[in-house]
Design a protein around this motif. Structure first.
Motif, PDB file in Angstrom:
ATOM      1  N   THR A 112      32.631-156.592  51.254  1.00 26.93           N
ATOM      2  CA  THR A 112      34.054-156.787  51.492  1.00 26.93           C
ATOM      3  C   THR A 112      34.591-155.653  52.346  1.00 26.93           C
ATOM      4  O   THR A 112      34.253-154.499  52.138  1.00 26.93           O
ATOM      5  CB  THR A 112      34.799-156.823  50.141  1.00 26.93           C
ATOM      6  OG1 THR A 112      34.261-157.866  49.350  1.00 26.93           O
ATOM      7  CG2 THR A 112      36.272-157.057  50.335  1.00 26.93           C
ATOM      8  N   GLN A 113      35.442-155.984  53.303  1.00 30.96           N
ATOM      9  CA  GLN A 113      36.032-154.988  54.188  1.00 30.96           C
ATOM     10  C   GLN A 113      37.334-154.457  53.594  1.00 30.96           C
ATOM     11  O   GLN A 113      38.160-155.231  53.114  1.00 30.96           O
ATOM     12  CB  GLN A 113      36.345-155.601  55.549  1.00 30.96           C
ATOM     13  CG  GLN A 113      35.115-156.162  56.234  1.00 30.96           C
ATOM     14  CD  GLN A 113      35.508-156.873  57.506  1.00 30.96           C
ATOM     15  OE1 GLN A 113      35.751-156.236  58.513  1.00 30.96           O
ATOM     16  NE2 GLN A 113      35.586-158.199  57.443  1.00 30.96           N
ATOM     17  N   THR A 114      37.528-153.142  53.636  1.00 28.33           N
ATOM     18  CA  THR A 114      38.792-152.553  53.225  1.00 28.33           C
ATOM     19  C   THR A 114      39.802-152.764  54.340  1.00 28.33           C
ATOM     20  O   THR A 114      39.505-152.554  55.504  1.00 28.33           O
ATOM     21  CB  THR A 114      38.623-151.044  52.954  1.00 28.33           C
ATOM     22  OG1 THR A 114      37.665-150.886  51.911  1.00 28.33           O
ATOM     23  CG2 THR A 114      39.934-150.418  52.534  1.00 28.33           C
ATOM     24  N   VAL A 115      40.992-153.164  53.973  1.00 27.85           N
ATOM     25  CA  VAL A 115      42.031-153.513  54.939  1.00 27.85           C
ATOM     26  C   VAL A 115      42.970-152.331  55.144  1.00 27.85           C
ATOM     27  O   VAL A 115      43.482-151.775  54.171  1.00 27.85           O
ATOM     28  CB  VAL A 115      42.839-154.728  54.424  1.00 27.85           C
ATOM     29  CG1 VAL A 115      43.929-155.102  55.392  1.00 27.85           C
ATOM     30  CG2 VAL A 115      41.921-155.896  54.147  1.00 27.85           C
ATOM     31  N   LEU A 146      44.881-159.339  58.744  1.00 24.29           N
ATOM     32  CA  LEU A 146      43.807-160.154  58.176  1.00 24.29           C
ATOM     33  C   LEU A 146      43.379-161.174  59.232  1.00 24.29           C
ATOM     34  O   LEU A 146      43.773-162.341  59.189  1.00 24.29           O
ATOM     35  CB  LEU A 146      44.274-160.871  56.905  1.00 24.29           C
ATOM     36  CG  LEU A 146      44.740-159.980  55.755  1.00 24.29           C
ATOM     37  CD1 LEU A 146      45.331-160.828  54.630  1.00 24.29           C
ATOM     38  CD2 LEU A 146      43.602-159.132  55.233  1.00 24.29           C
ATOM     39  N   TRP A 153      43.438-160.052  48.679  1.00 28.30           N
ATOM     40  CA  TRP A 153      42.103-160.315  49.210  1.00 28.30           C
ATOM     41  C   TRP A 153      42.127-161.610  50.002  1.00 28.30           C
ATOM     42  O   TRP A 153      43.039-162.404  49.882  1.00 28.30           O
ATOM     43  CB  TRP A 153      41.089-160.405  48.054  1.00 28.30           C
ATOM     44  CG  TRP A 153      41.336-161.544  47.119  1.00 28.30           C
ATOM     45  CD1 TRP A 153      40.787-162.793  47.178  1.00 28.30           C
ATOM     46  CD2 TRP A 153      42.215-161.561  45.996  1.00 28.30           C
ATOM     47  NE1 TRP A 153      41.272-163.593  46.160  1.00 28.30           N
ATOM     48  CE2 TRP A 153      42.157-162.848  45.420  1.00 28.30           C
ATOM     49  CE3 TRP A 153      43.062-160.623  45.421  1.00 28.30           C
ATOM     50  CZ2 TRP A 153      42.896-163.210  44.313  1.00 28.30           C
ATOM     51  CZ3 TRP A 153      43.801-160.995  44.307  1.00 28.30           C
ATOM     52  CH2 TRP A 153      43.715-162.264  43.767  1.00 28.30           C
ATOM     53  N   TRP A 187      33.739-155.642  63.008  1.00 30.70           N
ATOM     54  CA  TRP A 187      34.364-156.314  61.878  1.00 30.70           C
ATOM     55  C   TRP A 187      33.917-157.762  61.830  1.00 30.70           C
ATOM     56  O   TRP A 187      33.423-158.298  62.813  1.00 30.70           O
ATOM     57  CB  TRP A 187      35.896-156.199  61.922  1.00 30.70           C
ATOM     58  CG  TRP A 187      36.521-156.824  63.130  1.00 30.70           C
ATOM     59  CD1 TRP A 187      36.713-156.239  64.345  1.00 30.70           C
ATOM     60  CD2 TRP A 187      37.011-158.156  63.259  1.00 30.70           C
ATOM     61  NE1 TRP A 187      37.298-157.135  65.212  1.00 30.70           N
ATOM     62  CE2 TRP A 187      37.504-158.310  64.572  1.00 30.70           C
ATOM     63  CE3 TRP A 187      37.114-159.230  62.394  1.00 30.70           C
ATOM     64  CZ2 TRP A 187      38.065-159.499  65.027  1.00 30.70           C
ATOM     65  CZ3 TRP A 187      37.670-160.412  62.860  1.00 30.70           C
ATOM     66  CH2 TRP A 187      38.145-160.527  64.163  1.00 30.70           C
ATOM     67  N   TYR A 244      38.001-159.700  52.990  1.00 30.57           N
ATOM     68  CA  TYR A 244      38.933-158.577  52.982  1.00 30.57           C
ATOM     69  C   TYR A 244      39.423-158.314  51.566  1.00 30.57           C
ATOM     70  O   TYR A 244      39.600-159.241  50.779  1.00 30.57           O
ATOM     71  CB  TYR A 244      40.168-158.880  53.840  1.00 30.57           C
ATOM     72  CG  TYR A 244      39.871-159.292  55.252  1.00 30.57           C
ATOM     73  CD1 TYR A 244      39.318-158.400  56.156  1.00 30.57           C
ATOM     74  CD2 TYR A 244      40.157-160.578  55.680  1.00 30.57           C
ATOM     75  CE1 TYR A 244      39.061-158.788  57.456  1.00 30.57           C
ATOM     76  CE2 TYR A 244      39.910-160.965  56.984  1.00 30.57           C
ATOM     77  CZ  TYR A 244      39.355-160.072  57.865  1.00 30.57           C
ATOM     78  OH  TYR A 244      39.099-160.452  59.151  1.00 30.57           O
ATOM     79  N   GLU A 245      39.694-157.033  51.261  1.00 28.69           N
ATOM     80  CA  GLU A 245      40.281-156.701  49.970  1.00 28.69           C
ATOM     81  C   GLU A 245      40.944-155.332  50.041  1.00 28.69           C
ATOM     82  O   GLU A 245      40.472-154.443  50.754  1.00 28.69           O
ATOM     83  CB  GLU A 245      39.230-156.686  48.868  1.00 28.69           C
ATOM     84  CG  GLU A 245      39.821-156.439  47.508  1.00 28.69           C
ATOM     85  CD  GLU A 245      38.818-156.616  46.383  1.00 28.69           C
ATOM     86  OE1 GLU A 245      39.207-156.387  45.241  1.00 28.69           O
ATOM     87  OE2 GLU A 245      37.653-156.970  46.656  1.00 28.69           O
ATOM     88  N   ARG A 246      42.045-155.185  49.266  1.00 30.06           N
ATOM     89  CA  ARG A 246      42.736-153.891  49.207  1.00 30.06           C
ATOM     90  C   ARG A 246      43.536-153.807  47.918  1.00 30.06           C
ATOM     91  O   ARG A 246      44.111-154.802  47.471  1.00 30.06           O
ATOM     92  CB  ARG A 246      43.676-153.738  50.409  1.00 30.06           C
ATOM     93  CG  ARG A 246      44.390-152.410  50.500  1.00 30.06           C
ATOM     94  CD  ARG A 246      43.415-151.261  50.802  1.00 30.06           C
ATOM     95  NE  ARG A 246      44.060-149.989  50.730  1.00 30.06           N
ATOM     96  CZ  ARG A 246      44.466-149.279  51.778  1.00 30.06           C
ATOM     97  NH1 ARG A 246      44.274-149.734  52.997  1.00 30.06           N
ATOM     98  NH2 ARG A 246      45.045-148.115  51.606  1.00 30.06           N
TER      99      ARG A 246
END
Length: 84
Positions: free
Chosen positions: A3-6, A23, A43, A59, A64-66
């Motif tokens: 998962t990518q940190t936003v 996003l 997310w 990317w 995505y998640e934060r």
């Protein structure tokens, strides 16, 4: 796929905390959001793009998640919108 940190921009408006996050390539149905205690979590589901031979690939489409700590006193209501 991890998962990518936003990255986010956060500011205080009258009676609200505003969080803006990029996003890329998601639709409203892809995004989840929740507020627990003083933590906002959002997310987006993993999406796939057509296979490409990238020259630079930094990317991916989704995953995505934060989580963001929200100052006390802002209640439990959440409003969200997604724009281009």
């Amino acid at each position: 796929m991890r998962t990518q940190t936003v990255p986010v921009n956060v500011w205080e408006a009258p009676e609200a905390i505003v969080v803006v996050a990029p996003l890329p390539a998601v639709t409203p149905d892809d995004v989840g959001i929740e507020l627990r205690d003083n933590t906002l979590r959002f997310w987006a589901s993993l999406r796939s793009a057509a296979p490409r031979d990238y020259l630079v690939h930094e990317w991916d489409y989704g995953g995505y998640e934060r989580e963001i700590e929200i100052p006390a006193g802002y209640g439990s209501a959440i409003e969200a919108s997604l724009g281009h």
